[in-house]
Structures are given as C-alpha cells and as structure tokens.
Scaffold this active site. Structure first.
Site, PDB file in Angstrom:
ATOM      1  N   LYS A   1       0.736  -2.551  -3.432  1.00 32.55           N
ATOM      2  CA  LYS A   1      -0.127  -3.735  -3.418  1.00 32.55           C
ATOM      3  C   LYS A   1       0.612  -4.885  -2.759  1.00 32.55           C
ATOM      4  O   LYS A   1       1.368  -5.618  -3.394  1.00 32.55           O
ATOM      5  CB  LYS A   1      -0.550  -4.120  -4.839  1.00 32.55           C
ATOM      6  CG  LYS A   1      -1.700  -5.124  -4.865  1.00 32.55           C
ATOM      7  CD  LYS A   1      -2.979  -4.517  -4.329  1.00 32.55           C
ATOM      8  CE  LYS A   1      -4.130  -5.484  -4.385  1.00 32.55           C
ATOM      9  NZ  LYS A   1      -5.364  -4.893  -3.816  1.00 32.55           N
TER      10      LYS A   1
ATOM     11  N   SER B   1      -9.983  -2.620  -2.424  1.00 31.32           N
ATOM     12  CA  SER B   1      -9.816  -3.411  -3.651  1.00 31.32           C
ATOM     13  C   SER B   1     -11.178  -3.636  -4.295  1.00 31.32           C
ATOM     14  O   SER B   1     -11.830  -2.695  -4.695  1.00 31.32           O
ATOM     15  CB  SER B   1      -9.088  -4.720  -3.352  1.00 31.32           C
ATOM     16  OG  SER B   1      -7.749  -4.471  -2.987  1.00 31.32           O
TER      17      SER B   1
END
Length: 669
Positions: free
Chosen positions: A254, A453
């Site tokens: 991430k 996401s």
C-alpha cells in the site's frame, strides 16, 4: 463539490440498445488479437473453475475477525470460466425489411440526425476521455459515445468510413483497449478506418495500429521510446518546512502515503510497479507486432534504437505513408468517388453522437438493463468547494442504486467503475447498497481504466467482475494519517494550546505535536481494523480463505489479467461482455436485443453550459479549487490507490510537473 453543479435526483433516460450474439467459446481458446476481436485468455486460470458463494447470502457479522472466511462448501456453486459468454460483436448486414425501415427512418430523421450519403465520420481522439455520458454542453470526449459512434457507423449506410485524428491521449489503458476493440469490430463492416497521427507515443500508436492505414505529416512528432512509471516523494520538502507526516498504511504494497512518509521508493512498491510496467509493455509489444505482422523482438529492437524519424517508421512498415491532412482527405475523396473540386462530406464526433441507434436500424429490446456509472474519487458527501460534479458521491450513488432496486423495469444492472478509490466509509456504504440490489436482480461490475481500493470495494458487491486486460485493480488496503506541524509553527512563531477531556480527545486535534505512544497505538489499531474489514469481505465475496486473500491483498495493484489469474476478477473484456453476462444471469437469450438505460444522466446546469463555452477560462480556477479541497487529511480512513505518475501510461505528456507532484501528494491524503 458545488451544489449548484450537482446532478439532479435519479431519473431514467438516454435509452440505447445493444445487440450481442450468443458465444460461449472458452476464453482459454481465444487469441489475444484477431481481426474479429475476441477476449484475452485468463492466464493460469484457464483450466480451473471458480467456486463462488450463492450471491444473496450476506456477509457474516464477524467477518472482520482473524479467522478464515466462512466458506460453506454445502452452499457453494461451481462456475467454470467457459460458462461466461464472450459478448463479442458480430456484424450482420442490414437486409430485407430492416433495410427498408432504415431508409424510412432516414427519410423522416430530425434535422440534427441527417447525414449526407457517402459521409466520412471524423473523430479527434486526444486529451481526456471520460467514462461518463456527456451532455451537449459538456466539453471533452465520452467513451460511451465514442464506442456507440463506431457501432452506429458500422450499420449506417450513409457512412462510408471513419477518419481518426489520434494525438496526446490522456486516459488509461482500459479505455484505450475498449476503443481499440470497437475499431476492430467496425472493420467487420467492410468499411475503411484510417488514422492520422501528428504526434504519437506508445498509447497513440497502440490505438492507431488497429486501423487499416496510418498516416503522418513529415514534421510529425514520434517518440516510441518505451514506457516509464514514476513515483514522487515529498518527505524532504516537508521536513525542510517543518511538517512531519504521521501516516498509517496497512499492507506492505500500500504505497498511498509513501509520497509523504518516504524519501525513496520502497522495495515492495518497486516490485509492484515493475510488474505493472512489464505487463503493460509486454502487452503493447504483443499487440503491435501482431497488428503489423512482425516479430515481437523486431518491434522491441526498433523501440530500443530510439527512432524518431518519420521516414524510418515508413521504411519499417509501421505507418502507411507520410502525407499531410489535406492529402489524406484528397485520397479519401478518390476512394469514395467524390470529385476533386467537391468537398468531402464529413460528419464530426459531436454531431454524429446525436444520431439515435434506431435511426440506423439497430433495434431496441423490451428487456431493460441499468447502467450505473461510478467515475472519479470517492467521497461520502458532496463537497462545498468543487465547481464540477465529478467524482463519486456516496449519497448520490446510493440514490441511483435504490432507484434501480425499487424499479421492476430492470432485469439486471451493470456498475461501471472507473475509480482509484477514496473514503473507506463511503465505499462500504455503497458496497452494502450494491449487495442489496444484487439480492433482487443480477448485478455485474465492469471496470474501465482503474477500479482499485474503494473502486474494487464497490465491485465486490456484484455477482461477477469484468475488467479490461490492463485495468488497474485490487489495491486491497487502507491508509490514514495526520500532520505534525510543531516545527513549522516554531519557525513561523505560531503557538497553539489545546485543552481537552478524554484520554484520546487530542489524537487528531493536536496537530502541533506528534502522537503519544498510546495515541499512535490506537491510531494503528483503527487502521488495522478497517483493513481487516476490507480484506475479509473481499475474501468472502471471492470465496477465498482470509490467508489466501492476504496473499493478493496488502495494498497490491494488479492488471486485469493478473487479477483474473488470482481470483480477483471473473472475466476479461469490456462493457459488451458485462452486458452478455448480465443477460445470461437474467435468463435473457444472448441473441435477444436489450435496452441499456443510463441512470441519472445529469441535465446541464447553467454553470456547466458556461464551462462548456469557456472551459479555458474556468479551468485554472477549477484546478485550484480541487487542489485546495484536498489540503487536509480526510476525517476517516482512505481506501485509495496512490497517485503515481504513469508517463505515457496514465498521464498526459503535457502535464505541468509541479501540478502533477501536488496532485500526487493530495491523492494520498
């Protein structure tokens, strides 16, 4: 976003129709490129079946625990990959009664739908391409209308061919794949499609090589040098001015927040970006070499020579000829039988977009399928500072979902997603509504350039996920944080005192100091909890154990092909394949026409009309307001893909580098 520019409450209009023919050929047998385009293979999943939970089942209330996802083998169903219809386009000449009907339609067509016989459809493909349907007053290009123009032109007896001007595309590879597919589909009609490329990089050439002929002027700018991906870092700048970002990101891949927290790229981020770049570059070499009838290594060697001369491109057979635009038009006159002294009849993209499908003989069907578009960054409520209606506002999106769920007109729905994510809470609220809709009728996700996401979070609520081979998706992870402005305050002589009650009352309020150890621990636990919810819901929706999902989650971004091979995506293809799958799940025969209904297509407001007239004047102000909108951390956890700059992949080559850095920085907040 400004309320003045907000779209109205959901209304149902813009009825269009599409015909897809039954084709249940196994994707594993389909070539990557052919004259009649078929869909790419599923890589390593070709010989395997998917085990999916029956969709109406809700997620367990304890799905955010550390235990494995509750996959009940007694309630699962097996869906082989080859059972998904391809939805491929097959051109059927208009004959007999239909031909007579088309002539009557054109005889009584409204003035703005009249086109001279023998006309050439011209479309200038450059700049940004929106996934939204545009109004008459909206500036820029619309992917749905571009694709619809190709379909209409294939059947329109007044259109002799298509002339494309291609330069400076500012969109992702997903949209380019969709347009390229429609170019190949159009060629089935036997009509010509030629391209003129005054400026050309890899993305523009990738699109142009699907055309029969490519022309360029002698002074054309060609830079086929390869592809790059860039990641920018502001930590050094922030340290110099006394700002300490305290970022909590869950998932080793991430990278959202790295621009603030790091000075250099992480090993995991480098691994992920390298894999993305390799996939896109490999696909480019494969498609281009196949289209031009050359070996892959020959194309790669040509790229590595650093050739920019147009003459060299012609010698290698990569373009058809070196001529100016007027010479191409003269050539098209000769091809269409127009006398030299006469003007070539042409109709442009904007005018032809107003021609209805039924006018050219493409029938509508009684069965309705709703198209609900979700484009842009995700927020929960409408902002007060944006001057446009761009982005996904959860409140408004939920209204659209509920309108479709409450209506008995629709047999199925397609959620068309083009989003890097955003607010995690908003994503979860929309996911819930999509789940409720899917309990009453089939719902399919169709991914465009990006569905990562929060964008992937939305797709998880559907019964099947369709992505382009180069769609950026996944990125199952979260990020949150705050700024410690203590040193900055010291430098400028500013002081702030906070009086509070409650142990953690100052966890976000006290920006003049860093987190205390107990605050940092609470902050990390909060982010971890949000991640577990996201990951575990993803695991259950894809019928994986949590451990298995963890292997493909952790914030990693995948291309559509890689996501399919890892179980995150069901099928590779565009909107037409999503429609075919929706028809299959709604028990609609593949050879039966359906009518697509765009949900809540906004009517233009006065400011939008003014924006369309004077976009160049308003653009600077709009950009500034959008930048100011993101100057602080969101109040909640973010499920957002980072703002990496993809040179010749995602970004325009003419982008201001300073604004790009700022936008990269803001995209992680």
């Amino acid at each position: 976003m400004s309320k003045l520019l907000a779209p109205p409450l959901p209304t149902l209009h813009n009825f269009t129709s599409i015909r897809t023919l039954s084709s249940y050929t196994s994707p594993s047998r389909l070539p990557l490129l052919s004259i009649i385009p078929k869909l790419p293979s599923f890589s390593t999943r070709n010989s395997r079946s998917r085990t999916r939970l029956p969709f109406p089942r809700a997620f367990d209330s304890d799905s955010d625990s550390n235990s494995e996802a509750a996959v009940d083998n007694n309630q699962t169903v097996t869906i082989p990959d080859e059972e998904y219809p391809t939805g491929e386009f097959k051109f059927e000449p208009v004959t007999g009664f239909r031909s007579l009907l088309v002539k009557l339609n054109m005889l009584f067509a409204l003035p703005w739908e009249r086109v001279r016989k023998g006309s050439v459809l011209t479309m200038k493909l450059r700049g940004q391409i929106s996934d939204q349907v545009k109004t008459r007053f909206s500036p820029g290009l619309s992917l749905p209308q571009i694709c619809e123009n190709f379909v209409k032109a294939a059947y329109d007896p007044r259109i002799s061919g298509i002339y494309l001007h291609i330069e400076g595309l500012n969109c992702g590879w997903g949209k380019v794949e969709e347009i390229r597919r429609h170019i190949l589909n159009f060629k089935q009609s036997g009509k010509f499609v030629v391209a003129f490329v005054p400026t050309c990089q890899e993305k523009e050439y990738y699109l142009a090589c699907a055309c029969e002929e490519i022309y360029a002027p002698p002074s054309a700018y060609f830079s086929l040098f390869g592809l790059t991906v860039q990641a920018s870092f502001l930590r050094g700048v922030l340290d110099n001015i006394g700002i300490e970002p305290q970022v909590e990101r869950i998932g080793k891949y991430k990278s959202a927040g790295d621009q603030l927290a790091r000075r250099t790229i992480s090993e995991e981020n480098c691994e992920m970006l390298t894999a993305l770049l390799d996939n896109i570059y490999s696909n480019w070499l494969d498609k281009v070499s196949s289209a031009k009838g050359k070996k892959r290594e020959d194309i790669e060697n040509f790229i590595n020579e650093g050739v920019y001369q147009v003459d060299k491109l012609k010698e290698e057979g990569l373009i058809s000829n070196i001529i100016y635009d007027d010479e191409v038009i003269a050539m098209l006159k000769e091809r269409t039988g127009v006398k030299t002294e006469k003007n070539l009849p042409m109709v442009d993209y904007r005018k032809y977009s107003r021609v209805k499908k039924w006018t050219v003989g493409i029938p509508s069907g009684k069965d309705l399928i709703a198209i609900i578009r979700a484009s842009g960054s995700i927020s929960r409520v409408e902002s007060q500072v944006s001057v446009s209606s761009s982005g996904i506002v959860a409140e408004k999106f939920i209204e659209k979902i509920r309108s479709v769920r409450e209506s008995k007109k629709f047999k199925a729905a397609i959620i068309r997603i083009d989003s890097p994510g955003g607010d995690a809470l908003a994503s979860d609220l929309m996911w819930r509504e999509i789940r409720l809709l899917a309990a009453s009728k089939p719902v399919i996700a169709s991914m465009a350039d990006v569905a990562a996401s929060g964008g992937y979070y939305m797709a998880m609520g559907t019964q099947a996920i369709v992505a382009e081979s180069l769609t950026l998706t996944g990125s199952i992870g979260v990020v949150t944080g705050k700024f410690n402005l203590g040193k900055l305050y010291e430098k400028i002589g500013f002081n702030k005192e906070v009086i509070s009650r409650g142990r953690y009352a100052e966890v976000l309020a006290a920006e003049q100091r860093p987190f205390r150890p107990d605050e940092a621990e609470l902050f990390a636990k909060s982010a971890q909890h949000a991640y577990k919810q996201f990951r575990d819901k993803a695991a259950l929706s894809r019928s994986m154990t949590v451990d298995k999902m963890e292997e493909v989650a952790q914030g990693r971004v995948w291309t559509g092909n890689d996501a399919a091979s890892r179980g995150l995506v069901d099928a590779i293809g565009g909107l037409s394949r999503a429609i075919a799958i929706a028809k299959s799940k709604a028990n609609i025969p593949q050879d039966r026409e359906v009518t697509l209904v765009e949900i809540s297509r906004p009517s233009p407001s006065l400011p939008q009309i003014l924006l369309g007239v004077g976009s160049s004047l308003i653009g600077a102000e709009q950009t500034l307001k959008e930048l100011l909108q993101g100057l602080t951390f969101s109040e909640g956890v973010q499920a957002r893909m980072d703002g990496i700059m993809f040179q010749t992949l995602e970004g325009s080559p003419y982008t201001n580098p300073i604004l790009s850095i700022i936008k990269d920085y803001l995209s992680s907040l």
